[in-house]
Write an enzyme that holds these catalytic residues in place. Structure first.
Site, PDB file in Angstrom:
ATOM      1  N   LYS A  50       0.848  -1.203   0.000  1.00 25.97           N
ATOM      2  CA  LYS A  50       0.000   0.000   0.000  1.00 25.97           C
ATOM      3  C   LYS A  50       0.878   1.245   0.000  1.00 25.97           C
ATOM      4  O   LYS A  50       0.645   2.197  -0.749  1.00 25.97           O
ATOM      5  CB  LYS A  50      -0.921   0.008   1.238  1.00 25.97           C
ATOM      6  CG  LYS A  50      -2.079  -0.976   1.132  1.00 25.97           C
ATOM      7  CD  LYS A  50      -2.842  -1.153   2.435  1.00 25.97           C
ATOM      8  CE  LYS A  50      -3.836  -2.300   2.294  1.00 25.97           C
ATOM      9  NZ  LYS A  50      -4.521  -2.660   3.530  1.00 25.97           N
ATOM     10  N   GLN A  94      -4.832  -1.764   9.744  1.00 23.97           N
ATOM     11  CA  GLN A  94      -4.645  -3.040   9.058  1.00 23.97           C
ATOM     12  C   GLN A  94      -5.203  -4.186   9.907  1.00 23.97           C
ATOM     13  O   GLN A  94      -4.865  -4.318  11.077  1.00 23.97           O
ATOM     14  CB  GLN A  94      -3.137  -3.251   8.770  1.00 23.97           C
ATOM     15  CG  GLN A  94      -2.816  -4.488   7.964  1.00 23.97           C
ATOM     16  CD  GLN A  94      -3.341  -4.434   6.533  1.00 23.97           C
ATOM     17  OE1 GLN A  94      -3.303  -3.407   5.869  1.00 23.97           O
ATOM     18  NE2 GLN A  94      -3.859  -5.561   6.058  1.00 23.97           N
ATOM     19  N   ASP A 117     -11.354   2.994   4.554  1.00 28.48           N
ATOM     20  CA  ASP A 117     -11.659   1.564   4.402  1.00 28.48           C
ATOM     21  C   ASP A 117     -13.166   1.318   4.516  1.00 28.48           C
ATOM     22  O   ASP A 117     -13.636   0.210   4.250  1.00 28.48           O
ATOM     23  CB  ASP A 117     -10.939   0.748   5.493  1.00 28.48           C
ATOM     24  CG  ASP A 117      -9.698   0.037   4.974  1.00 28.48           C
ATOM     25  OD1 ASP A 117      -9.576  -0.120   3.740  1.00 28.48           O
ATOM     26  OD2 ASP A 117      -8.853  -0.359   5.797  1.00 28.48           O
TER      27      ASP A 117
END
Ligand code: NAP
Length: 281
Positions: A50, A94, A117
């Protein structure tokens, strides 16, 4: 029949190249903050990828790496600081996180307009009501692939295997919003094979290596494999690719299918968050 192989890597690269051009026009670099707790080997790779892609397209990406035994209040405090920091446009945590942490509490701390997200409960609800500013990255990436490989999504029967909050459920909402007829299946579903066989589109996100076989698939169906597992040291998906490619109309490989799209959509969400935050200044 031999299926078209959906090259997610190439489609994601084109998408990122376009995004890089748009970012070049901005007054300042958008910034993504990534919170990583512990040293899960897969998470370390995902975070590195990422960060690398973000930097490639001209986006700043700062990783905050906590030790495995980090306390919840330390992580929450950092998120609160990042929420207040005007230079940060998007925040992601994460997953998975170590078991001693309350994942829901930590995710809910992220400010809504920085939740790139889209894991907050309010973002899930907004998606079902077609009011979300963006959707979770993986299902959004899948939708983009489907739009390229299915002439008209309207009325198609989409079967989804998996009902997780980060893939299966938002995928169902996105496809319903595209006027597909959607069936969501899961580990308790009875007669899964027969259900999958009725799908014009099948999105598989269950984490069971090579679950979907050739005789599960309607000839010509478009098959999207979200799963990532390691079997005998090699990556594989939830679809038996070698078998299913002989029946499907189009199919994603693993790796090189959905994975690169996920990163591209995360960066797109951060760019969108940046634009919205600038509008609100
Ligand atoms: P998850 O939270 O573990 O959810 C798995 C889902 O699959 C659950 O709904 C489960 O049903 C269902 N399931 C499990 N076994 C099944 C079976 N035998 N038949 C039918 N359904 C079954 O997983 P996730 O986070 O959604 O991830 C799924 C897979 O996608 C994993 O391999 C993950 O690594 C991968 N992934 C890839 C990307 C990418 O960018 N490519 C992104 C995210 C995830 P129940 O609800 O009944 O338990």
């Amino acid at each position: 029949m031999t299926a078209q192989i959906i090259n997610g890597k190439e489609i994601a690269q084109q998408f990122c190249d376009d995004l890089a051009q748009q970012i070049k026009q901005l007054k300042k670099m958008p910034k993504l903050a990534v919170i990583l707790v512990g040293d899960n080997p897969a998470s370390l790779i995902y975070v590195r990828n990422k960060q690398k892609k973000a930097q490639e397209i001209g986006m700043e990406c700062e990783v905050f790496h906590f030790a495995e035994l980090a306390q919840e209040n330390e992580i929450v405090t950092l998120i609160e600081q990042l929420n207040m920091d005007k230079s940060v446009n998007g925040i992601i945590v994460q997953l998975p996180m170590p078991k001693h942490l309350n994942e829901t509490h930590i995710l809910e701390t992220v400010q809504q307009d920085k939740d790139v997200d889209a894991f907050k409960q309010v973002m899930s609800g907004a998606l079902w009501q077609k009011k979300a500013p963006w959707a979770s990255a993986t299902p959004q990436g899948v939708l983009l692939l489907l739009k390229k490989y299915v002439d008209n999504l309207c009325g198609k029967h989409a079967v989804i295997i998996g009902r997780s909050n980060i893939v299966g459920k938002p995928m169902a909402a996105l496809l319903l919003n595209e006027d597909c007829t959607v069936t969501i299946s899961h580990s308790k579903t009875i007669g899964l094979k027969d259900i999958v066989k009725t799908g014009d589109i099948v999105v598989v996100a269950c984490g069971v290596p090579r679950l979907v076989k050739k005789d599960w698939v309607k000839p010509g169906a478009v098959i999207i494999d979200v799963g990532i597992s390691k079997v005998d040291g090699k990556l594989c998906g939830d679809v038996d690719f070698d078998e299913v490619k002989d029946v499907a109309g189009a199919i994603t490989p693993v790796p090189g299918g959905v994975g690169p799209m996920t990163i591209a959509m995360l960066l797109k969400n951060t760019y969108t968050a940046y634009l919205k935050q600038m509008d609100n200044l």
